[in-house]
Design a protein around this motif. Structure first.
Motif, mmCIF file in Angstrom:
data_model
loop_
_atom_site.group_PDB
_atom_site.id
_atom_site.type_symbol
_atom_site.label_atom_id
_atom_site.label_comp_id
_atom_site.label_asym_id
_atom_site.label_seq_id
_atom_site.Cartn_x
_atom_site.Cartn_y
_atom_site.Cartn_z
ATOM 1 N N LYS A 91 37.633 48.140 37.031
ATOM 2 C CA LYS A 91 38.868 47.844 36.213
ATOM 3 C C LYS A 91 40.170 47.563 37.028
ATOM 4 C CE LYS A 91 37.773 50.419 32.023
ATOM 5 N NZ LYS A 91 38.323 51.673 31.051
ATOM 6 N N GLU A 92 40.418 48.341 37.965
ATOM 7 C CA GLU A 92 41.482 47.907 38.859
ATOM 8 C C GLU A 92 41.755 46.416 39.293
ATOM 9 O OE1 GLU A 92 41.772 50.801 41.932
ATOM 10 O OE2 GLU A 92 41.938 52.421 40.413
ATOM 11 N N LEU A 93 40.514 45.877 39.701
ATOM 12 C CA LEU A 93 40.577 44.785 40.246
ATOM 13 C C LEU A 93 40.541 43.587 39.075
ATOM 14 C CD1 LEU A 93 37.470 44.989 42.773
ATOM 15 C CD2 LEU A 93 39.750 44.588 43.264
ATOM 16 N N GLN A 94 39.881 43.876 38.085
ATOM 17 C CA GLN A 94 39.992 43.051 36.813
ATOM 18 C C GLN A 94 41.723 43.079 36.242
ATOM 19 O OE1 GLN A 94 37.249 44.991 34.460
ATOM 20 N NE2 GLN A 94 35.575 43.188 34.549
ATOM 21 N N ASP A 95 42.174 44.286 36.423
ATOM 22 C CA ASP A 95 43.783 44.323 35.881
ATOM 23 C C ASP A 95 44.585 43.299 36.693
ATOM 24 O OD1 ASP A 95 43.026 46.106 33.618
ATOM 25 O OD2 ASP A 95 43.691 47.801 34.845
ATOM 26 N N LYS A 96 44.078 43.048 38.123
ATOM 27 C CA LYS A 96 44.802 42.205 38.895
ATOM 28 C C LYS A 96 44.487 40.739 38.638
ATOM 29 C CE LYS A 96 45.064 45.491 42.354
ATOM 30 N NZ LYS A 96 44.451 45.916 44.087
ATOM 31 N N GLY A 97 43.576 40.541 37.691
ATOM 32 C CA GLY A 97 43.191 38.995 37.379
ATOM 33 C C GLY A 97 42.081 38.534 38.072
ATOM 34 N N GLU A 98 41.442 39.547 38.643
ATOM 35 C CA GLU A 98 40.113 39.093 39.366
ATOM 36 C C GLU A 98 39.079 38.972 38.287
ATOM 37 O OE1 GLU A 98 40.049 38.124 42.196
ATOM 38 O OE2 GLU A 98 42.090 38.900 42.990
ATOM 39 N N LYS B 142 37.399 51.462 39.439
ATOM 40 C CA LYS B 142 37.767 50.638 40.568
ATOM 41 C C LYS B 142 37.473 49.031 40.204
ATOM 42 C CE LYS B 142 38.631 53.676 43.581
ATOM 43 N NZ LYS B 142 40.149 54.056 43.972
ATOM 44 N N THR C 163 36.032 37.603 42.791
ATOM 45 C CA THR C 163 35.711 38.763 43.762
ATOM 46 C C THR C 163 34.039 39.265 43.541
ATOM 47 O OG1 THR C 163 38.018 39.462 43.513
ATOM 48 C CG2 THR C 163 36.305 41.320 44.263
ATOM 49 N N SER D 2 38.117 43.768 51.734
ATOM 50 C CA SER D 2 38.940 45.226 51.471
ATOM 51 C C SER D 2 37.697 46.156 51.146
ATOM 52 C CB SER D 2 39.897 45.205 50.249
ATOM 53 O OG SER D 2 39.084 45.022 49.162
#
Length: 642
Positions: A518-525, A516, A333, A503
């Protein structure tokens, strides 16, 4: 110079090798000739000794250095191999039963010198882009002193000196144009292919090439602090730094050194104990040790590093952290800032709406411009340009204060004036009039006068023509694109849809950007973040890879592993693709540098001896040298795609 030294030694050894081969019993036997004279064996010894001590000196010296530093490597193997070969051959001259192989020693040293000479030329070629950067800085400058112009050394220039740049000359120092207009070619510094128009007040970079107009430039700082000097230091630091891939290669090279020594000794004992002559056993050992030299492995990564780092710098891609650069292949991402990256970043006022009867549009613009004259934000620039175009006098602002992520405030003509975002109105419960209907591509700032809503100013920013192509290229490479902006949701959604992005996050304050990511990283990105290196510092630090963009005047963005001189989104995509290409070159070089040993080592040890296939020490040296040259050529093929 080392290249010339190896070249000289190679030619001298080449001349001496011819009589050594003619005097060799083995060569005479192969050629079915016999040539000797009284004392010929001592002439052979003398010539071979010169070859060993003079031609082999770089390897013997390197062997000693490696032993002294307790870091055995390539020189240890070569030094050991030629010493064993020389020592055994000398012993045969003075009575040891067996046939010397002085000719093998001579050809081995000859080929090793040739290999090192070619390799050093390849390394020099890989660093040629850095040399070109260094050469961009002119030695002399035209210093303007009153009515006189005198030539001085560039290194003596200091802040506030005025220099003359004649048509076609290189700019001698970073500075601001004091007079004159011209087009300046900055392609070797920033990757910008087209000459850039420069006029009074514009900044020029040392090393760029002036066009047809003569300009006078006020120097901003000395040469050592120039943009070009910073780039050169950055490239040198990056070339000397080691990434995980380099450390892996270094470890592999150390293991290969140990394997070579063990394999050589095992080969010797197997052949000698199985009844072969001492000469044959030593020859097999020497061949195995030479062919296993981890030379190509030791160069596999550094050559690519030297090439990629200097080449990228000439294209406006400045690598501060090599691991971050190599990890660009993992990006899933890419998070974009909007203003100045995906958009041109030049806002123009499209609408001024007054909500207080006591004010006019000119009053509203005047108050807003008073506050924005303290800011370099693109919105501020747009408002100031509108005021200038409308000949609106801009009053002074006192007690100027920034409202983090929401706007600015100050005292203007005794009144409290605020220029704020829609988010500030929501937080302070100030109602927005029902007639407020901004266009999807408009950015709006509200003007408060003594905490009363006085009106708003709409500005529009144009999407860069390269942005859509950049996003499309990312999609083709399986990388998601996300827009992260402090702008309102309508603008963010409009830009995101026009470019086909995956997005967006809108109305995000600087300190919220980190969350924000962190949120993407938490999804494995695996996230790369682009930002200006100042407001986006926390997010750049949090991202797996931080890319500071549009920081040509300040390449020391501490939180970013990579700095892009321009804000062009195509440069960001090129960087990622170049990072992938660089990593592929590294893996290709590692595979070749280690893989050829799988086939060459058994042949060197004599596995197929009964089938009539046997490698001589010289042939082993040829293979080792060829593997090094292949690695060097492969590294030189690396290119930045535009």
């Amino acid at each position: 110079m080392m290249i010339n030294d190896f070249k000289k030694r190679f030619y001298i050894v080449l001349v001496l090798t011819v009589p050594v081969m003619l005097l060799s019993e083995m060569i005479q036997h192969w050629l079915k000739i016999h040539f000797s004279f009284p004392g010929s064996q001592y002439v052979l010894l003398l010539l071979s000794s010169i070859i060993f001590f003079y031609g082999g000196w770089p390897f013997l010296k390197g062997w000693w250095e490696e032993i002294k530093n307790r870091a055995p490597g390539m020189m240890t193997l070569i030094g050991f191999a030629i010493t064993v070969a020389y020592g055994y051959s000398v012993a045969t001259i003075f009575g040891l039963q067996g046939m010397d192989f002085f000719w093998e020693l001579a050809t081995l040293i000859l080929i090793m010198l040739l290999g090192h000479w070619i390799e050093m030329k390849s390394i020099a070629g890989a660093s040629r882009e850095l040399e070109l950067l260094v050469q961009l800085m002119p030695d002399d400058a035209h210093l303007v002193h009153g009515e006189q112009v005198m030539d001085v050394k560039t290194a003596t220039l200091k802040e506030n000196d005025v220099i003359l740049i004649k048509p076609g000359e290189k700019v001698a120092a970073d500075g601001l144009i004091a007079s004159g207009e011209s087009y300046v070619n900055e392609s070797l510094l920033t990757g910008e292919s087209k000459p850039v128009e420069k006029k009074k007040g514009d900044k020029v970079i040392a090393g760029s090439i002036n066009g047809n107009g003569a300009i006078r430039v006020t120097v901003l700082h000395g040469v050592k602090d120039s943009y070009l000097s910073q780039v050169i230091r950055l490239v040198q630091d990056a070339q000397q730094s080691k990434s995980r891939t380099q450390l892996l290669a270094d470890t592999a090279a150390r293991w290969l050194t140990l394997i070579a020594i063990v394999a050589g000794l095992v080969t010797f004992f197997i052949w000698y104990l199985s009844g072969s002559t001492l000469a044959f056993a030593i020859e097999r050992m020497v061949t195995v040790i030479v062919i296993c030299c981890p030379h190509a492995l030791g160069l596999a990564i550094p050559l690519v590093v030297a090439k990629s780092t200097s080449l990228s710098a000439r294209n406006g891609l400045l690598i501060k952290n090599r691991t971050a650069f190599e990890n660009s292949r993992k990006i899933t991402t890419l998070v974009f800032d909007k203003t100045g990256t995906l958009t041109i970043g030049k806002f123009e006022v499209s609408k001024i709406v007054v909500l207080l009867n006591e004010l006019t549009e000119t009053d509203l613009l005047r108050y807003a411009a008073a506050l924005e004259q303290n800011s370099e934000h693109p919105i501020a620039t747009g408002i100031l340009q509108k005021a200038k175009a409308s000949s609106v006098p801009v009053p002074l602002a006192e007690n100027f204060t920034a409202i983090t992520g929401k706007g600015v405030e100050a005292i203007v003509e005794g009144r409290l004036v605020k220029v704020v975002s829609p988010g500030y109105l929501k937080e302070t419960n100030i109602s927005i009039p029902g007639s407020f209907r901004p266009a999807a591509d408009e950015t709006v700032v509200f003007v408060l006068l003594d905490d009363r809503l006085a009106g708003y100013i709409s500005l529009a920013d144009t999407i860069r023509p390269e942005s859509a192509e950049a996003i499309q290229t990312l999609r083709e490479n399986g990388i998601r694109s996300v827009l992260l902006t402090g702008d309102n949701r309508q603008v963010a959604e409009s830009v995101s849809k026009q470019l086909g992005m995956d997005s967006f996050f809108a109305e995000v304050l600087p300190h919220e950007k980190l969350q924000k990511i962190k949120e993407l990283q938490d999804k494995g990105e695996f996230v790369a973040m682009t930002g200006d290196g100042v407001n986006d510092a926390p997010a750049l630090a949090q991202a797996n890879i931080g890319i500071a963009v549009g920081s040509g005047s300040d390449i020391a963005a501490e939180t970013a592993g990579i700095v892009l001189v321009n804000s062009n989104p195509k440069d960001i995509v090129n960087l990622i693709l170049f990072g992938k290409a660089t990593y592929r070159k590294m893996i290709q070089n590692l595979a070749w540098a280690t893989g050829y040993n799988i086939f060459a080592l058994p042949l060197a040890a004599g596995v197929l001896y009964k089938a009539g296939i046997l490698l001589s020490p010289a042939a082993g040296a040829v293979l080792m040298s060829v593997s090094t040259v292949v690695v060097a050529i492969n590294a030189s093929l690396l290119k930045v795609k535009q």
